[in-house]
Design an enzyme around this catalytic site. Sequence first.
Site, PDB file in Angstrom:
ATOM      1  N   GLU A   6      -4.242 -13.295  14.335  1.00 45.74           N
ATOM      2  CA  GLU A   6      -5.566 -12.930  13.846  1.00 45.74           C
ATOM      3  C   GLU A   6      -5.645 -13.121  12.329  1.00 45.74           C
ATOM      4  O   GLU A   6      -4.735 -12.745  11.604  1.00 45.74           O
ATOM      5  CB  GLU A   6      -5.848 -11.472  14.206  1.00 45.74           C
TER       6      GLU A   6
ATOM      7  N   ASP B 160     -11.285  -4.856 -11.684  1.00 49.12           N
ATOM      8  CA  ASP B 160     -12.517  -5.005 -12.472  1.00 49.12           C
ATOM      9  C   ASP B 160     -13.096  -3.676 -12.939  1.00 49.12           C
ATOM     10  O   ASP B 160     -14.047  -3.676 -13.728  1.00 49.12           O
ATOM     11  CB  ASP B 160     -13.595  -5.710 -11.625  1.00 49.12           C
TER      12      ASP B 160
HETATM   13  C1  GLC Z   1     -14.954 -11.259  -9.138  1.00 50.08           C
HETATM   14  C2  GLC Z   1     -13.570 -10.921  -9.623  1.00 50.08           C
HETATM   15  C3  GLC Z   1     -13.571 -10.855 -11.113  1.00 50.08           C
HETATM   16  C4  GLC Z   1     -13.975 -12.213 -11.663  1.00 50.08           C
HETATM   17  C5  GLC Z   1     -15.312 -12.638 -11.084  1.00 50.08           C
HETATM   18  C6  GLC Z   1     -15.578 -14.082 -11.319  1.00 50.08           C
HETATM   19  O1  GLC Z   1     -15.850 -10.248  -9.398  1.00 50.08           O
HETATM   20  O2  GLC Z   1     -13.147  -9.730  -9.027  1.00 50.08           O
HETATM   21  O3  GLC Z   1     -12.320 -10.470 -11.622  1.00 50.08           O
HETATM   22  O4  GLC Z   1     -14.042 -12.180 -13.046  1.00 50.08           O
HETATM   23  O5  GLC Z   1     -15.361 -12.474  -9.680  1.00 50.08           O
HETATM   24  O6  GLC Z   1     -14.756 -14.866 -10.502  1.00 50.08           O
END
Ligand code: GLC
Length: 532
Positions: free
Chosen positions: A262, A330
């Site tokens: 899977e 993030d």
């Molecule tokens: C997503 C990722 C982030 C990145 C963005 C652009 O949000 O988690 O770290 O900068 O995409 O790819």
Amino acid sequence: MTAPWWQSGVIYQIYPRSFQDGNGDGMGDLRGIGQRLDYLAGLGIDAIWISPIYPSPMVDFGYDVADYCDIDPRFGALADFDDLLAQAHARGIKILLDFVPNHTSDRHPWFVESRSSHDNPKRDWYLWRDAAPDGGPPNNWVSDFGGSAWEWDEATGQYYYHAFLKQQPDLNWRSPAVQAAMYDVMRFWFDRGVDGFRIDVLWHLIKAGSFPDNPPNPAYHPALAEMHRVLQLHSTDQAEVHVIAAEMRAIADGYGAAGRGERVLIGEIYLPVDRLMHYYGRERPEMHLPFNFQLIEAVWEARAMAALIATYEAALPPGGWPNWVLGNHDRPRVATRLGQAQARVAAMLLLTLRGAPTLYYGDELGLSDVPIPPEQLHDPRGLREPGLGLGRDPVRTPMPWDGSAHAGFSTAQSWLPLNADWPTRNVARMMPEPASILRLYHQLLALRRDHPALAVGAFALLESDGDVLAYERREGAQRLIIALNLGGQPQRLALPRDTTGCRLLLSTLAAAPLIENDVLLLRPDEGVILAA
Ligand code: GLC
């Protein structure tokens, strides 16, 4: 029938630059991850998701991919990846890769070709538009990292669209050739044995065909990132994205159907719950797990939390499996948002709610955001809009493993500084401490494994008043009660009448809480799990 691993299991996110350095250059790599697989197996997680490891100029730290089918030499080589996959599988750990389909690096050969001339066959692989009549950008769309989302290309006299940095041009997902090329990328990794993908900014893939202006955001004020000046009404979450998501799922499901194991898809989607739910798929299945980020921004108050959980549970489509996230690369770390005491309660919440939890590396140590001196800042997001607290470096610092030089992360100076408290806040030091948050994580993960009620059981809210949030999880005859004190004052919870004689399974604090006449006395910042 037993639940599939991605329902009952726990996912652990690794930011590969910061997990373990295996070659002494101050940056984490694949060999390093391999060295720590026993730690991960011991922790009791089921899968790791590794943030991007593909060749990249690293302008957005790997989220700017220059080749989807190879490994960046900083992290190793394809052979190292195959080796890591084999070692992980031998320990029963699945590996999910980060798939970044919305945009490539501007150094990707596809973009180099695309920008070379108007009639290059790959011109329409990206989003090229003429200037507005005044010579400015085609519309008012704002990059998520600030500034116009359009970049002027002098050589060919057109603008190209980039939802993020100008070094991250967006692919044109309406092009069948782009779709085919990217689906081949998925197959490339599935064929190597990868267990699934976390799909980067899935809701961005398709933009409104006529590129109308986005409406202004009435709630915008200058303390917010510039991207919030407009609402991303036309630049994200378009109906046609669901056709793409369903195609991706069909590819993944093809492997399962062929008896090849899977494969799982998790979508990164920051949208309100009602919109998020569409990504489970309505006509056809889409994501197994559209990431649910609500705990990251939740108001830490019992009634609000109960409402959030109830609304989410009620919104799930039939068969849709829930999931919960406390932190990622993030967003500010949970220990910084809530403090050390509540970080323990949050761990209990994350690992006892119904649904697949995702842990962020280092949160099991109570790692906080690390203040980064200005000369060591790396993240373009923070550097482009300084002073707004947008930089993500503080949540991406190296994992502190032990008390040796560089915390056992590396033999060299690490690319970002360590947490100042690393001599005490590290794995080797905390493992033997019965009261450490690391041990709490171990206990919570062990309880989840041993109790189907926690892994897959039904959820029912019992109480949400003041600082007390209580709920039960049930599976067959097994019934567990989870009571969380979300604040710093003692609290009382009247236990349901039919739970007399319930037994303590775990408290986030040392020593057992008091139960008197069916009233549970919760100490400040305490969470408990009772077996009824
Ligand atoms: C997503 C990722 C982030 C990145 C963005 C652009 O949000 O988690 O770290 O900068 O995409 O790819």
